[in-house]
Write an enzyme that holds these catalytic residues in place. Structure first.
Site, PDB file in Angstrom:
ATOM      1  N   HIS A  42       0.844  -1.201   0.000  1.00  0.00           N
ATOM      2  CA  HIS A  42       0.000   0.000   0.000  1.00  0.00           C
ATOM      3  C   HIS A  42       0.879   1.251   0.000  1.00  0.00           C
ATOM      4  CE1 HIS A  42      -3.908   1.927   0.907  1.00  0.00           C
ATOM      5  NE2 HIS A  42      -3.227   2.732   1.724  1.00  0.00           N
ATOM      6  N   HIS A  75      -2.778   4.605  -2.952  1.00  0.00           N
ATOM      7  CA  HIS A  75      -3.918   5.296  -2.351  1.00  0.00           C
ATOM      8  C   HIS A  75      -3.662   6.792  -2.516  1.00  0.00           C
ATOM      9  CE1 HIS A  75      -6.065   6.320   1.736  1.00  0.00           C
ATOM     10  NE2 HIS A  75      -6.694   6.825   0.693  1.00  0.00           N
ATOM     11  N   MET A  77      -4.284  10.342  -1.939  1.00  0.00           N
ATOM     12  CA  MET A  77      -4.955  11.354  -1.118  1.00  0.00           C
ATOM     13  C   MET A  77      -4.525  12.699  -1.682  1.00  0.00           C
ATOM     14  SD  MET A  77      -4.302   9.430   2.479  1.00  0.00           S
ATOM     15  CE  MET A  77      -3.118   8.334   1.727  1.00  0.00           C
ATOM     16  N   PHE A 152      -2.221  10.659   8.228  1.00  0.00           N
ATOM     17  CA  PHE A 152      -1.107  10.203   9.054  1.00  0.00           C
ATOM     18  C   PHE A 152      -1.272   8.743   9.465  1.00  0.00           C
ATOM     19  CE2 PHE A 152      -1.617  14.729   9.501  1.00  0.00           C
ATOM     20  CZ  PHE A 152      -0.321  15.193   9.311  1.00  0.00           C
ATOM     21  N   GLY A 153      -0.146   8.062   9.621  1.00  0.00           N
ATOM     22  CA  GLY A 153      -0.162   6.711  10.163  1.00  0.00           C
ATOM     23  C   GLY A 153      -0.239   6.774  11.681  1.00  0.00           C
ATOM     24  N   GLY A 154      -0.458   5.628  12.295  1.00  0.00           N
ATOM     25  CA  GLY A 154      -0.381   5.525  13.751  1.00  0.00           C
ATOM     26  C   GLY A 154      -1.558   6.103  14.517  1.00  0.00           C
ATOM     27  N   GLY A 186      -5.301   2.120  11.611  1.00  0.00           N
ATOM     28  CA  GLY A 186      -5.346   1.536  12.957  1.00  0.00           C
ATOM     29  C   GLY A 186      -5.630   0.044  12.998  1.00  0.00           C
ATOM     30  N   GLY A 206       0.059  -0.214   8.550  1.00  0.00           N
ATOM     31  CA  GLY A 206       1.387   0.388   8.572  1.00  0.00           C
ATOM     32  C   GLY A 206       2.089   0.010   9.856  1.00  0.00           C
ATOM     33  N   THR A 207       1.649   0.653  10.942  1.00  0.00           N
ATOM     34  CA  THR A 207       2.217   0.397  12.260  1.00  0.00           C
ATOM     35  C   THR A 207       2.131  -1.088  12.625  1.00  0.00           C
ATOM     36  OG1 THR A 207       1.363   2.583  12.839  1.00  0.00           O
ATOM     37  CG2 THR A 207       2.124   1.205  14.670  1.00  0.00           C
TER      38      THR A 207
HETATM   39  C1  DX5 Z   1      -3.584   7.250   6.416  1.00  0.00           C
HETATM   40  C2  DX5 Z   1      -3.126   6.186   5.442  1.00  0.00           C
HETATM   41  C3  DX5 Z   1      -2.908   4.831   6.006  1.00  0.00           C
HETATM   42  C4  DX5 Z   1      -1.911   4.746   7.119  1.00  0.00           C
HETATM   43  C5  DX5 Z   1      -2.202   3.526   7.937  1.00  0.00           C
HETATM   44  O1  DX5 Z   1      -3.881   8.403   5.700  1.00  0.00           O
HETATM   45  O2  DX5 Z   1      -4.069   6.063   4.387  1.00  0.00           O
HETATM   46  O3  DX5 Z   1      -2.612   3.901   4.981  1.00  0.00           O
HETATM   47  O4  DX5 Z   1      -0.595   4.687   6.665  1.00  0.00           O
HETATM   48  O5  DX5 Z   1      -1.307   3.511   8.995  1.00  0.00           O
HETATM   49  P1  DX5 Z   1      -1.603   2.703  10.345  1.00  0.00           P
HETATM   50  O6  DX5 Z   1      -1.753   1.267   9.963  1.00  0.00           O
HETATM   51  O7  DX5 Z   1      -0.385   2.979  11.146  1.00  0.00           O
HETATM   52  O8  DX5 Z   1      -2.863   3.280  10.923  1.00  0.00           O
HETATM   53 ZN    ZN Z   2      -3.809   4.428   2.852  1.00  0.00          ZN
END
Ligand code: DX5
Ligand code: ZN
Length: 230
Positions: A42, A75, A77, A152-154, A186, A206-207
């Site tokens: 991804h 993806h 954005m 953002f991730g996490g 998440g 991700g995390t």
């Molecule tokens: C957020 C991204 C996600 C993000 C997921 O805008 O689309 O793909 O990286 O990260 P985690 O798994 O850490 O929530």
């Molecule tokens: Zn994503």
């Protein structure tokens, strides 16, 4: 194999989000999750406009393409997918997901993605109702449901998105379509159960994968194990 249409619908598939990787070691990080059992990769593309963060562009996709055989699931954005989707496909993205909340006619974006040879996905942010993508279900290979605000991730998983996933799954079943429901934000070995029960079959993490306390393989295996809840 380079097509999400060939991935199983009756099993959980896992798409590690590169956003949580060490960007100084991208090829090593991609190899790490490939060896750990990732089904696709991804790629979170952010333009600092549609979301308040910046990540990667086509040149980066092109560089990592050389080092990986995984399906690249981009993806977008970004505010202008019509302008940039072709460049991402040209650089090696196999699949493009764009957001339904934009000022574009989604049908036109889908047509452009397909014309360039990729599969298409359509994404809903947390506040966007599932019904907004119903008119396009016959023309996409994936719907992406966000379980965090994109950017953002996490962040923490939003369990209140589950009815939306179920509504989509019911509509996809009713029309007898082969459309993946990917879920993003998440997701880890704990939250995956509720996503699978709701009807999501493709997990972005991700995390939960790149930063799993034991190993990426453990993180991915925990997600695959939720196939039993589908
Ligand atoms: C957020 C991204 C996600 C993000 C997921 O805008 O689309 O793909 O990286 O990260 P985690 O798994 O850490 O929530
Ligand atoms: Zn994503």
């Amino acid at each position: 194999m380079r097509n999400i249409k060939e991935l199983a619908f009756d099993k959980i598939t896992v798409a590690p989000s590169l956003l949580a990787a060490d960007f100084g070691e991208l090829n090593t990080e991609i190899k790490r999750v490939t060896d750990a059992g990732a089904d696709l990769l991804h790629l979170d593309v952010m333009d600092g406009h549609f979301v308040p963060n910046l990540t990667m562009g086509p040149p980066l996709v092109k560089s990592i393409r050389k080092a990986s055989d995984l399906i690249f699931d981009a993806h977008l954005m970004i505010t202008d997918p019509l302008k940039y989707a072709p460049a991402f496909i040209e650089s090696g993205a196999d699949h493009i997901t764009f957001h339904v909340e934009l000022d574009y006619d989604p049908a036109e974006v889908i047509k452009t993605i397909k014309r360039c040879g990729a599969t298409a996905g359509i994404c809903v942010k947390p506040k966007t109702p599932a019904e907004t993508v119903f008119p396009y279900l016959d023309d996409v290979e994936m719907v992406l449901v966000m379980t965090v605000e994109p950017g953002f991730g996490g962040q923490s998983f939003m369990a209140d998105m589950m009815p939306k996933i179920t509504l989509l799954r019911e509509e996809i079943r009713r029309r007898r379509l082969k459309v993946h429901i990917e879920v993003d934000g998440g997701i880890d070995g704990i939250t995956v159960e509720t996503v699978a029960r709701a009807g999501g079959n493709m997990m972005v993490a991700g995390t939960g994968v790149f930063r799993h306390p034991e190993s990426a393989a453990k993180g991915i295996a925990e997600l695959h194990a939720a196939t039993k809840f589908l």
